[in-house]
Design an enzyme around this catalytic site. Structure first.
Site, PDB file in Angstrom:
ATOM      1  N   CYS A 288       0.826  -1.211   0.000  1.00 54.74           N
ATOM      2  CA  CYS A 288       0.000   0.000   0.000  1.00 54.74           C
ATOM      3  C   CYS A 288       0.858   1.258   0.000  1.00 54.74           C
ATOM      4  CB  CYS A 288      -0.954  -0.010   1.187  1.00 54.74           C
ATOM      5  SG  CYS A 288      -0.167  -0.436   2.761  1.00 54.74           S
TER       6      CYS A 288
ATOM      7  N   HIS B  82      -1.291   0.678   7.625  1.00 57.39           N
ATOM      8  CA  HIS B  82      -1.805   0.779   6.258  1.00 57.39           C
ATOM      9  C   HIS B  82      -1.562   2.195   5.749  1.00 57.39           C
ATOM     10  CE1 HIS B  82      -4.226   0.127   2.762  1.00 57.39           C
ATOM     11  NE2 HIS B  82      -5.135   1.000   3.122  1.00 57.39           N
TER      12      HIS B  82
END
Length: 945
Positions: A89, A494
Site C-alpha cells: 500500500c 496501512h
C-alpha cells in the site's frame, strides 16, 4: 514514507530552463525508436503470458475486488487504482501521488534510452528495467479499461534490492530506493554514464532544492550551501506546519524546546532555492528507550491548503529577523496576559481554586441573606404527618418550628420556615452597607480587569496571526497536492493518499484498488492526527506560480488537451491496447463460464429462496373498493396485527352472503372513542427496560411521536374496518361504520404518502426490535456470528428511524453495547487464521469479510463513540501485529487482501449479510422483550417458545 534521496551536497546554479527542454534533451538520440520497438515486443510477450495465466486463476478476490470481472471494468473518467500485491500500500500511495502530477507523468511516459547508452550502461540494467516497468504501469493507469492495475513487476524489482521482501517497516528504504532509481535512470538519459553533472536531471530540477546553513563562530558568520530533497520536520512540540518549519530553521529553538539545557548553537537555515515540488516528511516515529521499540506520535498537527514560503527564504533574512523578534516579544506578552487572566479564573491558595468574581458574588450573597430567628443549636421538633393541615390535600404549614416531612405528590412545595441558604447570625446595617459597597466595587474591578485582559489577548493574537500575512511575504505560494496517510503503529499499518484533482477541483482518496471522491473535512479528520491512529506522514506541495506542473498534454498543432490514450507515445499506446484486448477476452471467458454454470444449476426453487420475504399472497394484488379477506392484511398495513393489547382468538371469517343478510348497520361511535382513550392512556405509560408500550399498538407509537390527527383517525378506522375482527353482529356493525367513514375521507383531506410513511416507520420499528431481541437471544445462546449480523442491522435501521424523531426508534445504548460484545468474534477469526490450516484460514477470512469488517465500517461511518473506537483500534492492532511475525507466503497474501479493509473503513460500499426472517407480531415482541431483559439482569437464560 516518501523520502527523496539527499546524498549529494553541492551547489546548484539557479536553473531556469523549462522542464520540457529536459525531456527533449533526453529524447534526442536517433536510435530511440528502434530500441523502444524491441522493448515493446518483450513487454507484450510478457504481458500476453501473464494475462493468459490470469484467465485461469481463481477470480474470487478480496480487498475491493469483486468475484465478477465485470465489476473490474473502469468507469468512464475515473482514475485507476493499484492492486495491493502484499504489503505494498505504501507503493500505491507514493506512485499515485507522483502519477497525478502531470509534469512527472510526462517525464516517465516519454523516457527512453538510445542504443549507445544502453550498451554503455549495462551496469545499470536493474534501474533501466525498473524504469520500463514503471512506464508500462503509468501507461496502463492512463488508458487501461481495468478498474485497477497490477504493479507486481515494478515492485518485485524494488524488493529484489533488499534482503527482506515482506517487512513493512522497510517502507522508508523502499521509497528511498524508488526515487534514487528514478534519479539515476534520468541521469543516464540526460548525460549517458556521467554521474557527476546532474544539473540537467529532471528529477533534481523537480524535487531538489538548496538551503543556506549559517552559524556564528568566533564572531564570524560561516555559511554552507546544502542540497535537500524531502525536508524532515519534527511533530512533537508543535501545533501546525509553520511552527514546525520555524523550529527546523532555527536550531537553537529546537534545543530550547526539547532539552533541559538552554545551550544554543545559533545555527539558522534559509532556503536559497525551493524546488517546484516541495515535500515535507513529518517525523511521527520515535524510539522509546525504556521499551526498546519504536513508537508512533499521534499528536495533532494542522497544515494549510496554501502556504507561503517567503518568510523562510534567504533573500528575506533581514525582514524575517525583524518579524521574528516582534513575534517573540508578542508571544512573551501573550504569555503574561494569559497568566494574569488565569489567576483571575482560578483564584485561591488551596488545592481547589475558583473564579474570583464568583467568589466575591457568593460572599455578597451570604452577607445579604437574612438570618434565621432560631439559634443554630436549638433542636428541631417533629410533628405528625397530618399536623398543620386542614385536609389531606392542603399545602399550608403551621408556623411551629419543625423538621419538614416531604410527602411526594401531596406537597406542592418545600416548607419556607427558614432560609434556604446559610446566613450570618447577626449583622448591623452599617456593617452590611460597608461590606456590600466593598464587595460590589471589588467585583466590578475584577470583571473590568478580566474584560481588559481578554481584549488585550485578542489584540495580541490578531497581531501574531497577521505578522506574516502582508503582501510582501505572500509572493511564493505553495498549494497542497498530496497527503500520504499512515494508520497503525510504528512497526505496522496501512497507507493511502489524498490527492487533489486539478481538473475536477476536488480531493480524491486513493486506497489501493479503491478510488473515491473525498472532501477536505475527511482529509483533515484522517490526516491531522490526535483523534485516531491515522495521520499524515508526508505532505507534497507544488509551486502555485508554475502552471506547467499541472498542465495536461496538448496537441502541438491544435492546442487541444490530449486525454487518455491520445496522451501516450505510440509504442505505449499499442501496449495498452493489447492489454485491453486481453481484458476483453477475460470478460468473455468469464461470461461463458458463468452461463455454463447457470445452465447446470437445478431450476427447482430451493426452500431458502424466500427466507427474507413476507409470505406471498395467493391472490393477485389489484385495487378493489372492498378488500377481500385474503388481501386485507396487506392493505391495512399490519393494523390488525396489533389491534388489541391482549392476544385475540382466531377470527371467524364471514362470507359475503353473511354480511349482506346481517342486521342493518348501526352507528356505534362509542367504540371508537373507548379504543382511542385506551390507547392514548397506554401511550402515557412509562417505558421500562422490560416493557415498551409502543410495541402493543401502532397508535401508541403514533401518539408518542405526535403523529397528525388525520393519520391517527384513519389508522383507528382501518383497525375497526378489518373484516377479520368481525366476531359478532356488533362487531360487524362497527366494521361497517368504520368502512363508511373511510369512504368519506377525500384525497385532499390526507397526504397518502405521509400516511404510508408513518405505517412504514412503525413496521421498521418492529423490525428493529425483532432484530435486537433475536440478536440478544442468539448472543446468550453462544451464537455470536448470527447475533452480530442481527445487531448490526438493528443499529443501522434504528439510526435511520432516530433521524426522523427521538421516539421513532429504540435507545441505541443497548444495541451498541452488545454489538461491541459480539465483536469478540474477531478473536475467534484471528485464532483460526493463526493456525495456518487451509479450512481454518478460509473460515477466518469468511468471518472477517461477512461479519466483522462490514460492522466496523458501519460503526465508523456513524457518530462513533469512544467505546466503539477503542474496540475497533484493538481489532486493527491485533491484525497489524501479524505483520511483524514470520508466516507462510499464502497467509501473508490472505492477510494483505483484507487488512486494508480492516484499517480503512471509508473506501467501499458496505453490504451486510441479510439475516433470516424474524417474527414481528406485537404480542410476541412484548413477551420476548420481558424474557430477554429478565435474562440479562439474571444469571439464567429465559426463552419464549
Amino acid at each position: 514514507m516518501m523520502i527523496l534521496p539527499a546524498a549529494m551536497c553541492f551547489s546548484l546554479d539557479q536553473a531556469k530552463d523549462d522542464l520540457q527542454t529536459a525531456i527533449e534533451l533526453s529524447l534526442q538520440e536517433s536510435q530511440q525508436a528502434q530500441a523502444e520497438e524491441r522493448e515493446l515486443h518483450r513487454a507484450l510477450e510478457a504481458s500476453a503470458e501473464e494475462n493468459a495465466a490470469q484467465v485461469k486463476r481463481k477470480r474470487s478476490e478480496a480487498s475491493g475486488e469483486s468475484c465478477s470481472p465485470a465489476d473490474w471494468i473502469r468507469q468512464e473518467g475515473c482514475p485507476v487504482g493499484i492492486r495491493n500485491v502484499g504489503n505494498t500500500c505504501w507503493f500505491s500511495a507514493v506512485i499515485q501521488s507522483l502519477f497525478h502530477l502531470p509534469v512527472f507523468r510526462r517525464l516517465v511516459l516519454n523516457y527512453c534510452l538510445s542504443e549507445r547508452v544502453l550498451e554503455k550502461c549495462k551496469s545499470h540494467s536493474r534501474n533501466i528495467a525498473f524504469m520500463q516497468e514503471l512506464r508500462c504501469l503509468f501507461a496502463l493507469m492512463v488508458g487501461s479499461n481495468r478498474r485497477f492495475v497490477d504493479p507486481s513487476a515494478a515492485v518485485e524489482l524494488l524488493r529484489d534490492a533488499f534482503r527482506t521482501s515482506e517487512a513493512q517497516q522497510d517502507v522508508s528504504e523502499f521509497t528511498h530506493k524508488l526515487l534514487d532509481w528514478l534519479e539515476d535512470a534520468f541521469q543516464l538519459a540526460a548525460n549517458g554514464s556521467n554521474p557527476e553533472d546532474k544539473q540537467d536531471n529532471p528529477m533534481v530540477q523537480l524535487f531538489y532544492g538548496t538551503f543556506v546553513a549559517q552559524r556564528v563562530h568566533d564572531g564570524k558568520t560561516l555559511s554552507t550551501i546544502e542540497q535537500f530533497g524531502q525536508y524532515p520536520l519534527q511533530v512533537n512540540g508543535f501545533n501546525n506546519l509553520d511552527e514546525c518549519l520555524e523550529g527546523a530553521m532555527v536550531e537553537g529553538e529546537i534545543e530550547s524546546l526539547h532539552c533541559d539545557q538552554t545551550v544554543s548553537s545559533g545555527q539558522e537555515r534559509w532556503f536559497s532555492k525551493l524546488p517546484p515540488v516541495l515535500t515535507f516528511e513529518l517525523s511521527r516515529f520515535e524510539f522509546n528507550q525504556s521499551l526498546g521499540r519504536p513508537e508512533k506520535i499521534h499528536k495533532k498537527l494542522e497544515f494549510p491548503q496554501v502556504m507561503y514560503m517567503d518568510r523562510y527564504l534567504h533573500r528575506n533574512v533581514e525582514q524575517t529577523h525583524g518579524r521574528r523578534g516582534e513575534v517573540k516579544r508578542l508571544k512573551d506578552q501573550l504569555t503574561v496576559l494569559q497568566q494574569k487572566l488565569e489567576s483571575y479564573k482560578n483564584y485561591g491558595s488551596g488545592p481547589t481554586k475558583y473564579p474570583l468574581a464568583d467568589m466575591l458574588q457568593y460572599v455578597l450573597e451570604f452577607a445579604t441573606t437574612k438570618p434565621t430567628n432560631t439559634p443554630p443549636s436549638a433542636p428541631a421538633q417533629t410533628e405528625p404527618e397530618d399536623a398543620g393541615s386542614s385536609n389531606g390535600s392542603d399545602c399550608t404549614q403551621t408556623a411551629t418550628q419543625r423538621t419538614p416531612i416531604h410527602k411526594p405528590f401531596t406537597q406542592c412545595r418545600p416548607p419556607m420556615d427558614g432560609p434556604l441558604h446559610p446566613a450570618p447570625h447577626s449583622v448591623t446595617e452599617e456593617e452590611l452597607h460597608f461590606v456590600r459597597s466593598c464587595l460590589t466595587r471589588w467585583r466590578t474591578e475584577v470583571e473590568n480587569n478580566i474584560n481588559e485582559l481578554k481584549a488585550s489577548i485578542d489584540k495580541v493574537s490578531q497581531a501574531l496571526e497577521g505578522m506574516y500575512s502582508d503582501n510582501s511575504l505572500c509572493q511564493v505560494p505553495y498549494r497542497l497536492h498530496a497527503v500520504l496517510v499512515h494508520e497503525g503503529q510504528a512497526s505496522a499499518g496501512h497507507y493511502w493518499a489524498y490527492i487533489y484533482d486539478h481538473t475536477r477541483k476536488c480531493w480524491l482518496k486513493y486506497n489501493d484498488v479503491m478510488v473515491t471522491e473525498s472532501t477536505w473535512e475527511e482529509l483533515v479528520r484522517d490526516s491531522y492526527g490526535g483523534m485516531t491512529n491515522a495521520s499524515a506522514y508526508c505532505l507534497m506541495y507544488i509551486n502555485d506560480r508554475l502552471p506547467h506542473l499541472i498542465a495536461e498534454d496538448t496537441d502541438d498543432e491544435t492546442g487541444q488537451v490530449l486525454q487518455g490514450m491520445d496522451s501516450l507515445p505510440p509504442i505505449l499506446r499499442r501496449y495498452v491496447r493489447e492489454d485491453n484486448r486481453w481484458f476483453q477476452q477475460e470478460l468473455r471467458e468469464w461470461e461463458e463460464q458463468f452461463c455454463q454454470a447457470s445452465q447446470e444449476e437445478p431450476s427447482a426453487p430451493s426452500e431458502h429462496n424466500n427466507v427474507n420475504s413476507e409470505e406471498p399472497s395467493t391472490e393477485p394484488q389489484h385495487p378493489k373498493p372492498e378488500p377481500t379477506p385474503e388481501s386485507n392484511q396487506e392493505q391495512s398495513h399490519e393494523a390488525a396485527e396489533g389491534a388489541v393489547a391482549e392476544p385475540v382468538q382466531e377470527p371467524v371469517q364471514k362470507s359475503e352472503g353473511h354480511e349482506q343478510t346481517g342486521p342493518e348497520a348501526v352507528s356505534d361511535p362509542q367504540a371508537f372513542h373507548e379504543e382511542y382513550s385506551r390507547l392514548y392512556e397506554l401511550s402515557q405509560e412509562e417505558t421500562t427496560p422490560h416493557q415498551d408500550p409502543r410495541l402493543q399498538h401502532v397508535l401508541v407509537y403514533f401518539f408518542q411521536n405526535k403523529a397528525p390527527n388525520p393519520i391517527i383517525e384513519r389508522t383507528l378506522l382501518e383497525q375497526f374496518g378489518d373484516r377479520n375482527l368481525s366476531f359478532d353482529d356488533r362487531a360487524v356493525s362497527i366494521m361497517r361504520e368504520a368502512r363508511a367513514k373511510l369512504r368519506l375521507i377525500r384525497p385532499e383531506d390526507m397526504d397518502m404518502e405521509e400516511y404510508l410513511q408513518w405505517q412504514d416507520d412503525y413496521s421498521m420499528f418492529k423490525t428493529v426490535f425483532a432484530y435486537l431481541l433475536t440478536g440478544l437471544e442468539q448472543y446468550q445462546n453462544g451464537k455470536i456470528r448470527e447475533a452480530l449480523i442481527y445487531l448490526a442491522h438493528a443499529y443501522q435501521d434504528n439510526t435511520a428511524l432516530l433521524k426522523t424523531g427521538e421516539r421513532k426508534g429504540v435507545d441505541q445504548t443497548l444495541i451498541a453495547l452488545y454489538r461491541r460484545k459480539c465483536l469478540k468474534l474477531n478473536e475467534n477469526a484471528a485464532t483460526l487464521f493463526k493456525t495456518g490450516e487451509e479450512n481454518d484460514v478460509e473460515e477466518a477470512v469468511t468471518i472477517m469479510n461477512d461479519c466483522v469488517i462490514p460492522c466496523m465500517h458501519l460503526m465508523v461511518r456513524d457518530s462513533i463513540s469512544q467505546e466503539d473506537m477503542e474496540v475497533i483500534e484493538a481489532i486493527r492492532n491485533h491484525w497489524c501485529s501479524y505483520l511483524e511475525q514470520d508466516m507462510d507466503e499464502s497467509l501473508q497474501e490472505k492477510l494483505s487482501e483484507f487488512l486494508p479493509r480492516v484499517l480503512d473503513c471509508s473506501a467501499e460500499r458496505v453490504v451486510l449479510k441479510e439475516p433470516p426472517k424474524v417474527r414481528k407480531s406485537p404480542h410476541d415482541l412484548c413477551s420476548r422483550l420481558a424474557a430477554v431483559m429478565e435474562s440479562i439482569h439474571s444469571t439464567s437464560i429465559v426463552t419464549v417458545k
